[in-house]
Structure formats: structure tokens, C-alpha cells
Design a protein around this motif. Sequence first.
Motif, PDB file in Angstrom:
ATOM      1  N   ARG A  10     -53.311  43.533 -41.986  1.00 25.00           N
ATOM      2  CA  ARG A  10     -53.804  42.416 -42.802  1.00 25.00           C
ATOM      3  C   ARG A  10     -55.325  42.378 -42.672  1.00 25.00           C
ATOM      4  O   ARG A  10     -55.867  42.505 -41.577  1.00 25.00           O
ATOM      5  CB  ARG A  10     -53.202  41.087 -42.359  1.00 25.00           C
ATOM      6  N   ASP A 148     -52.674  42.330 -47.681  1.00 19.50           N
ATOM      7  CA  ASP A 148     -51.652  42.931 -46.834  1.00 19.50           C
ATOM      8  C   ASP A 148     -51.404  44.358 -47.295  1.00 19.50           C
ATOM      9  O   ASP A 148     -51.492  44.660 -48.491  1.00 19.50           O
ATOM     10  CB  ASP A 148     -50.349  42.132 -46.901  1.00 19.50           C
ATOM     11  N   THR A 159     -52.602  39.142 -51.320  1.00 20.16           N
ATOM     12  CA  THR A 159     -51.514  38.215 -51.051  1.00 20.16           C
ATOM     13  C   THR A 159     -51.887  36.800 -51.470  1.00 20.16           C
ATOM     14  O   THR A 159     -51.059  36.053 -51.979  1.00 20.16           O
ATOM     15  CB  THR A 159     -51.168  38.229 -49.543  1.00 20.16           C
TER      16      THR A 159
END
Length: 164
Positions: A10, A148, A159
Motif C-alpha cells: 500500500r 493498493d 483505492t
Amino acid sequence: MTVPLPPPNRIYLLRHAKAAQAEPGQRDFDRPLNENGFGDAEIIADKAADKGYRPDLLISSTALRCRGTADAVYRAMGLTLEVRYVDALYNATVDNYLEIIDAQDEAAVMLVGHNPTMEQALEALIGHEAMAGALPGGFPTAGLAVLDFDASATAWRLTDFVVV
């Protein structure tokens, strides 16, 4: 330009909050957040924390306005967040941003930096069409992109994009 692969899984890209205009003789590097910028930095940091967006490592430009933004994130996330200040993020190229991300082993990394490089990094990670669709007006101050890694597509995806 090489797009980083996990880790991290992430990536958070946070553009610094609104900065004050330079005073006569003041270097751009030394511009602090303005009054609205201080408030926006606190708001975006609180929103990120409320959504559970917590990096393992925060890497910030050493410019004063980025430090102010990073400080707000540090306060919102708790005193255990590791923060590093990196001179290379100021006046950096998109390749510098991507290399810094790629060099990290943490699962979730946040960069606090500058435009236009922040916008260029987002575009490099998710592609021009996704970037244009998500941010038709560009990357706003105090904007937070949450990306992500999609292993099935071997690509980064946006995201969430959090704004004040």
C-alpha cells in the motif's frame, strides 16, 4: 521509469497542505503552511486515521510546508509512527519518488511531497486514464491518494482519494 512492485503493498501519496506565499527574500523551501493549510493538514490526517489508513513509515520532504503536514499525520496516527525526512523529495523528479518508494520494505508507506511530482507519481503508478478520471482537476493540496497493489493484474490501483 520503473514502477515499484511490493513491498510496499500500500502506498499513500499526500500532497502538502496549502502553503503561505513567500515573504520578500524568503526561499520557497522555507514557506510554512498558511492558516487554512494548518487546519487542512489536521483534517486530512484525522480523516485518514478515522478510515484506518495508517502507514508503517512516513517519508516527508524536508520543506517546511511538508514538515507541517507530516507533523499533523504524526499527531493523528500516534507517536509510534516512524517518520523520516528526506531532502531528495524537494525538487525531485517522479523517478526519485518512485525509487524512494521502491527502496522500502514496509507494508505501507506514505510520501508527503510536492506537486507536480506527486501528481506525476500517481499517474505513473495507476496510468493516465485512471489519473484523469479520478482527479480531473489535478492533485489538490492536502489530497491523499491511497493505492493498493493488485497482484492479479500486477498493477497499482487507486483505492481511495481523500480530500478535506
